[in-house]
Design a protein around this motif. Structure first.
Motif, PDB file in Angstrom:
ATOM      1  N   TYR A 157      32.757  36.389  41.455  1.00 61.06           N
ATOM      2  CA  TYR A 157      33.251  37.596  40.781  1.00 61.06           C
ATOM      3  C   TYR A 157      34.094  37.214  39.560  1.00 61.06           C
ATOM      4  N   LYS A 173      31.617  38.232  31.169  1.00 58.70           N
ATOM      5  CA  LYS A 173      31.585  39.557  30.564  1.00 58.70           C
ATOM      6  C   LYS A 173      32.595  39.644  29.428  1.00 58.70           C
ATOM      7  N   LYS A 220      33.261  38.028  35.626  1.00 54.45           N
ATOM      8  CA  LYS A 220      34.257  38.750  34.834  1.00 54.45           C
ATOM      9  C   LYS A 220      34.573  37.964  33.553  1.00 54.45           C
TER      10      LYS A 220
END
Length: 52
Positions: A29, A36, A33
């Motif tokens: 995760y 992104k 992140k």
């Protein structure tokens, strides 16, 4: 002195497999992140360069 990576490895070695899966999910995760955010930063940079 242990680095953070070394300390994490030591802790993971003491964990059950089911707990390690949770850690893995969280790390994945965090990496998504980060990716992104990088894409967003590159997009903003390209928009800024178009203005010149």
């Amino acid at each position: 002195m242990n680095t953070a990576k070394e300390k994490l490895i030591e802790l993971i070695q003491k964990m059950s497999e089911s707990e390690i899966v949770k850690v893995l999910d969280f790390v994945e995760y965090l990496m998504k992140k980060q990716e992104k955010q990088l894409v967003q930063d590159l997009s903003k940079a390209s928009e800024t360069s178009i203005d010149f």
